[in-house]
Design an enzyme around this catalytic site. Structure first.
Site, short mmCIF file in Angstrom:
data_model
loop_
_atom_site.label_atom_id
_atom_site.label_comp_id
_atom_site.label_asym_id
_atom_site.label_seq_id
_atom_site.Cartn_x
_atom_site.Cartn_y
_atom_site.Cartn_z
N SER A 1 37.66 18.62 51.40
CA SER A 1 37.41 17.74 50.25
C SER A 1 36.65 18.41 49.12
O SER A 1 36.65 17.90 47.99
CB SER A 1 36.64 16.50 50.70
OG SER A 1 35.43 16.86 51.35
N ASP B 1 28.21 10.72 46.99
CA ASP B 1 28.27 9.83 48.14
C ASP B 1 27.57 10.51 49.32
O ASP B 1 26.81 11.46 49.13
CB ASP B 1 29.72 9.43 48.45
CG ASP B 1 30.61 10.61 48.84
OD1 ASP B 1 30.07 11.69 49.14
OD2 ASP B 1 31.85 10.44 48.87
N HIS C 1 29.29 14.30 49.57
CA HIS C 1 29.79 15.13 48.48
C HIS C 1 28.83 15.19 47.29
O HIS C 1 28.33 14.15 46.85
CB HIS C 1 31.15 14.61 48.00
CG HIS C 1 32.16 14.54 49.09
ND1 HIS C 1 32.44 13.38 49.79
CD2 HIS C 1 32.96 15.51 49.63
CE1 HIS C 1 33.36 13.63 50.70
NE2 HIS C 1 33.68 14.91 50.63
#
Length: 338
Positions: free
Chosen positions: A35, A313, A316
């Site tokens: 990610s 979040d 991240h």
């Protein structure tokens, strides 16, 4: 009709030439992994590991969720911009790719993925080695656009291949899965991760890649998902494992340079720059080092200004955090590959 075909061909050839010349020695950025680099591939998968909804993307240039795991742009985009290639790197699986997107690079990364096949299987995402299947299809598309196998080989051999893998293998698969943590010690598991990395780079090399920027893991114990359990203090055991893997990975990068003739690999430190923001947030203009802006039980309502937060979040960094730590990485890439 023939005139239109000729004009279209001239325009396409011009686009190809401009793309190659514009970025100098680095015509494209091509990303693989998790990610940290996924610009939206998971949008097109049957998985719950996707973020194509508000408030993700609220600070992106379009003010819309794109599938990036953050509030705005991520390292893939910032690196490409810093190299003078383009501001946005699209996801390869996007149905809206244009020829110039292919020419200047795409992301094959899949959020939640890793080097361990179990990591991707758990989350229903694209295992890092399986991302090579998309890359092979990309090469065919690239060749159809250039119409010249030599140009295709030149783009691939001069492109920078950015890889981020290992975060989920440690944080999710090893720490939470007894199938892994009862069979392997953390020392043998990180050895296995390095071996998987070597195999992956060798596969890319065999497909024509020559310039590799290999990212280490983040300080996993400082991610809000871990640190919030300790009242905002970093979970040192998780950080210790991240450091262990990163040391082994950095050594392996040196091995790759002697192992793969005509190639150049660099280790990209993601751990220490992000840890510095966590330890000294005010120095870089942040007010919250470990509390996330968004999307956590402790922060169900997104903050007003994500640029004041190190983390978007629970897993991240924010766009502002990335904008703070990526410039030295761009300089490292330029000095190593330009």
């Amino acid at each position: 009709m023939n005139s239109l075909v000729i004009q279209t061909t001239i325009v396409l050839v011009s686009v190809i030439s401009v793309s190659i010349v514009h970025a100098g020695n680095i015509p494209a950025v091509i990303a693989f992994g998790d990610s940290i680099l996924d610009t939206g591939n998971n949008n097109y998968l049957m998985t719950l590991t996707k973020v194509n909804f508000y408030p993700y993307g609220r600070d992106f240039v379009t003010r819309r969720a794109t599938g990036r795991f953050g509030n705005g742009r991520i390292p893939t985009d910032l690196i490409a911009e810093g190299l003078g290639i383009k501001n946005i790197v699209p996801a390869y699986r996007s149905p809206f790719l244009e020829p110039n997107d292919i020419l200047t690079g795409v992301s094959f990364a899949s959020g939640g993925s890793g080097l361990d096949p179990m990591t991707a299987r758990i989350q229903g995402v694209i295992w890092v080695p399986d991302q090579l299947n998309d890359f092979k299809a990309y090469i065919a598309k690239l060749n159809s656009i250039t119409g010249d196998e030599e140009k295709t080989r030149s783009i691939i051999s001069n492109a920078v291949f950015v890889i981020s893998a290992g975060n989920n293998d440690i944080a999710i698969t090893y720490f939470t899965n007894p199938i892994r943590n009862t069979r392997y010690t953390i020392f043998s598991y990180t050895d296995l991760m390095v071996s998987w990395t070597q195999s992956f780079i060798k596969e890319l090399y065999n497909l024509g890649a020559r310039k590799f920027a290999i990212m280490g893991t983040l300080p996993l114990g400082c991610l809000p998902g871990a640190s919030n359990a300790l009242g905002g203090l970093c979970l040192e055991p998780a950080n210790a494992v991240a450091r262990l893997f990163n040391r082994k990975l950095a050594d392996e990068v040196n091995n790759l340079n002697s192992m793969l003739p005509g190639s150049r690999s660099i280790y990209v430190d993601m751990y220490n720059p992000l840890l510095e923001l966590v330890k000294n947030p005010l120095r870089s203009g942040f007010i919250s080092p470990t509390r996330p802006c968004c999307c956590a039980p402790a922060a169900p309502i997104p903050c007003l200004d994500a640029s004041r937060y190190v983390f978007w979040d629970i897993a991240h960094p924010s766009e502002k955090a990335y904008q703070t730590i990526i410039p030295p990485i761009i300089q490292q890439i330029q000095q190593s590959f330009a």
